[in-house]
Write a protein that holds these residues in place. Structure first.
Motif, PDB file in Angstrom:
ATOM      1  N   GLU A 155       0.909  -1.175   0.103  1.00  0.00           N
ATOM      2  CA  GLU A 155       0.027   0.021  -0.110  1.00  0.00           C
ATOM      3  C   GLU A 155       1.041   1.250  -0.006  1.00  0.00           C
ATOM      4  O   GLU A 155       2.086   1.283   0.433  1.00  0.00           O
ATOM      5  N   VAL A 156       0.258   2.122  -0.420  1.00  0.00           N
ATOM      6  CA  VAL A 156       1.135   3.524  -0.506  1.00  0.00           C
ATOM      7  C   VAL A 156       0.396   4.573   0.525  1.00  0.00           C
ATOM      8  O   VAL A 156      -0.825   4.646   0.754  1.00  0.00           O
ATOM      9  N   THR A 157       1.347   5.288   1.373  1.00  0.00           N
ATOM     10  CA  THR A 157       0.999   6.015   2.365  1.00  0.00           C
ATOM     11  C   THR A 157       0.051   7.168   1.807  1.00  0.00           C
ATOM     12  O   THR A 157       0.022   7.549   0.599  1.00  0.00           O
ATOM     13  N   LYS A 158      -0.757   7.715   2.772  1.00  0.00           N
ATOM     14  CA  LYS A 158      -1.600   8.767   2.197  1.00  0.00           C
ATOM     15  C   LYS A 158      -1.009  10.131   1.541  1.00  0.00           C
ATOM     16  O   LYS A 158      -1.273  10.687   0.588  1.00  0.00           O
ATOM     17  N   ASP A 159       0.336  10.164   1.936  1.00  0.00           N
ATOM     18  CA  ASP A 159       0.857  11.490   1.313  1.00  0.00           C
ATOM     19  C   ASP A 159       1.904  11.066   0.209  1.00  0.00           C
ATOM     20  O   ASP A 159       2.234  11.925  -0.431  1.00  0.00           O
ATOM     21  N   GLY A 160       1.529   9.786  -0.239  1.00  0.00           N
ATOM     22  CA  GLY A 160       2.390   9.263  -1.443  1.00  0.00           C
ATOM     23  C   GLY A 160       3.906   9.220  -1.288  1.00  0.00           C
ATOM     24  O   GLY A 160       4.268   8.666  -2.289  1.00  0.00           O
ATOM     25  N   LEU A 161       4.211   9.311  -0.143  1.00  0.00           N
ATOM     26  CA  LEU A 161       5.690   9.146  -0.110  1.00  0.00           C
ATOM     27  C   LEU A 161       6.328   7.798   0.024  1.00  0.00           C
ATOM     28  O   LEU A 161       7.496   7.576  -0.399  1.00  0.00           O
ATOM     29  N   PHE A 162       5.479   7.065   0.640  1.00  0.00           N
ATOM     30  CA  PHE A 162       6.121   5.598   1.043  1.00  0.00           C
ATOM     31  C   PHE A 162       5.239   4.465   0.635  1.00  0.00           C
ATOM     32  O   PHE A 162       4.122   4.448   0.766  1.00  0.00           O
ATOM     33  N   SER A 163       5.862   3.625   0.168  1.00  0.00           N
ATOM     34  CA  SER A 163       5.397   1.960   0.268  1.00  0.00           C
ATOM     35  C   SER A 163       6.242   0.980   0.530  1.00  0.00           C
ATOM     36  O   SER A 163       7.507   1.106   0.511  1.00  0.00           O
ATOM     37  N   ILE A 179      17.312  -3.938   3.817  1.00  0.00           N
ATOM     38  CA  ILE A 179      16.147  -3.435   2.728  1.00  0.00           C
ATOM     39  C   ILE A 179      16.936  -2.276   1.882  1.00  0.00           C
ATOM     40  O   ILE A 179      17.950  -1.925   1.804  1.00  0.00           O
ATOM     41  N   THR A 180      16.080  -2.226   0.651  1.00  0.00           N
ATOM     42  CA  THR A 180      16.437  -1.376  -0.250  1.00  0.00           C
ATOM     43  C   THR A 180      15.737  -0.300  -0.519  1.00  0.00           C
ATOM     44  O   THR A 180      14.280  -0.501  -0.104  1.00  0.00           O
ATOM     45  N   VAL A 181      15.819   1.068  -0.940  1.00  0.00           N
ATOM     46  CA  VAL A 181      15.385   2.081  -0.870  1.00  0.00           C
ATOM     47  C   VAL A 181      15.277   2.458  -2.195  1.00  0.00           C
ATOM     48  O   VAL A 181      16.423   3.124  -2.905  1.00  0.00           O
ATOM     49  N   ALA A 182      14.122   2.376  -3.201  1.00  0.00           N
ATOM     50  CA  ALA A 182      14.143   2.888  -4.297  1.00  0.00           C
ATOM     51  C   ALA A 182      13.779   4.046  -4.391  1.00  0.00           C
ATOM     52  O   ALA A 182      12.442   4.580  -4.003  1.00  0.00           O
ATOM     53  N   ASP A 183      14.533   5.441  -4.750  1.00  0.00           N
ATOM     54  CA  ASP A 183      14.151   6.885  -4.542  1.00  0.00           C
ATOM     55  C   ASP A 183      13.547   7.303  -5.853  1.00  0.00           C
ATOM     56  O   ASP A 183      14.604   7.471  -7.009  1.00  0.00           O
ATOM     57  N   TYR A 184      12.223   7.381  -6.141  1.00  0.00           N
ATOM     58  CA  TYR A 184      11.732   7.897  -7.364  1.00  0.00           C
ATOM     59  C   TYR A 184      11.359   9.346  -7.204  1.00  0.00           C
ATOM     60  O   TYR A 184      10.438   9.935  -7.883  1.00  0.00           O
ATOM     61  N   SER A 185      11.623   9.886  -6.037  1.00  0.00           N
ATOM     62  CA  SER A 185      11.290  11.516  -5.723  1.00  0.00           C
ATOM     63  C   SER A 185      11.719  12.524  -6.776  1.00  0.00           C
ATOM     64  O   SER A 185      10.837  13.442  -6.640  1.00  0.00           O
ATOM     65  N   LEU A 211      14.446  10.248   5.709  1.00  0.00           N
ATOM     66  CA  LEU A 211      13.848  10.540   4.040  1.00  0.00           C
ATOM     67  C   LEU A 211      12.733  11.566   4.135  1.00  0.00           C
ATOM     68  O   LEU A 211      12.547  12.245   3.184  1.00  0.00           O
ATOM     69  N   LYS A 212      11.766  11.485   5.100  1.00  0.00           N
ATOM     70  CA  LYS A 212      10.820  12.237   5.208  1.00  0.00           C
ATOM     71  C   LYS A 212      11.305  13.710   5.455  1.00  0.00           C
ATOM     72  O   LYS A 212      10.781  14.706   4.702  1.00  0.00           O
ATOM     73  N   ARG A 213      12.254  13.971   5.954  1.00  0.00           N
ATOM     74  CA  ARG A 213      12.982  15.254   6.155  1.00  0.00           C
ATOM     75  C   ARG A 213      13.835  15.697   4.959  1.00  0.00           C
ATOM     76  O   ARG A 213      14.431  16.698   5.002  1.00  0.00           O
ATOM     77  N   GLY A 214      13.925  15.006   3.818  1.00  0.00           N
ATOM     78  CA  GLY A 214      14.594  15.315   2.814  1.00  0.00           C
ATOM     79  C   GLY A 214      16.284  14.728   2.869  1.00  0.00           C
ATOM     80  O   GLY A 214      16.844  15.292   2.029  1.00  0.00           O
ATOM     81  N   GLU A 215      16.275  14.166   3.902  1.00  0.00           N
ATOM     82  CA  GLU A 215      17.989  13.691   4.063  1.00  0.00           C
ATOM     83  C   GLU A 215      18.191  12.557   3.355  1.00  0.00           C
ATOM     84  O   GLU A 215      17.444  11.664   2.847  1.00  0.00           O
TER      85      GLU A 215
END
Length: 253
Positions: A155-163, A179-185, A211-215
């Motif tokens: 599922e995707v979070t309501k803010d569209g940031l994470f799944s 874990i792996t983080v695929a960054d499509y931002s 990641l939420k803080r843009g770091e």
């Protein structure tokens, strides 16, 4: 009898797709496509002007009569441009570029779990679920992520940031769990695919908050007592240059 079974199966498929974000993001889940308002072949799609030179560069790696060999890197580029997932229009465009029937592209996109055919978050978190990571606590890692973000798997979070999803064997078992983080931002321009190893439930939550803080949290091992895949506390053997074998003179070769 056959008609009734086929109708029942079609009903099951339609019900699965009607559940918002309930179908798995991974291509291995459901190898079907049903048109929707945001995913149908009538929606125009093509590579952006910024990516067209990349398409040309990818195609240059293959003989002109083997363009179809470029299907995987082109699908990867299309997915980056399209926010982390492949629409049917994007797959159709790739088929046009490499001059094959669309079904040849669908076959690839539905085989490899790296391709997502439903929307994912700008940061798509993949938990390794293979045996070494599972033994080292990957289920606890996934549970910590899902509880912290308030979503179910894929599922995707309501803010569209994470799944959050699962991937089988990321090939770094010595640093399990990971874990792996695929960054499509930032689309294909700033796309990254980073490993975070030796993670704990508390550490993955810290990574999400960063990641939420843009770091950009440091990738690789998250264990401060390790260097890359070396042992905790440092090496206990192979501390110097290895001695050459006495049986022959390597410099004479």
């Amino acid at each position: 009898m056959l008609r009734r079974l086929a109708a029942q199966r079609l009903l099951e498929i339609r019900q699965a797709f009607r559940q918002p974000q309930a179908s798995r993001s991974f291509s291995t889940a459901l190898n079907y496509h049903l048109d929707s308002s945001d995913n149908n072949p009538d929606i125009p799609w093509e590579f952006s002007e910024a990516n067209k030179p990349k398409v040309k560069e990818i195609l240059s790696h293959y003989p002109s009569n083997y363009k179809q060999s470029a299907v995987i890197p082109l699908l990867d580029l299309a997915q980056q441009q399209h926010g982390g997932w492949l629409s049917v229009s994007a797959m159709n465009h790739v088929a046009k570029v490499i001059e094959v029937a669309p079904i040849r592209v669908y076959e690839v996109a539905t085989f490899y779990s790296m391709f997502n055919r439903t929307k994912v978050g700008k940061y798509h978190l993949l938990v390794c679920g293979t045996t070494p990571c599972m033994i080292r606590g990957s289920r606890d890692i996934e549970e910590a992520l899902l509880n912290h973000l308030g979503v179910k798997r894929n599922e995707v979070t309501k803010d569209g940031l994470f799944s959050v999803g699962e991937m089988e064997c990321m090939g770094c078992c010595v640093n399990a769990p990971m874990i792996t983080v695929a960054d499509y931002s930032n689309g294909s321009k700033g796309y990254t695919y980073n490993y975070f190893e030796d993670v704990t439930p508390s550490r993955v939550v810290e990574i999400v908050e960063a990641l939420k803080r843009g770091e950009k949290p440091p990738r690789g091992t998250q264990n401060p007592k390790r260097i890359n895949s070396g042992p905790e506390g440092g090496n206990t053997t192979l501390l110097g240059e290895p001695k050459p074998p006495p049986c022959r003179d390597l410099d004479a070769c």
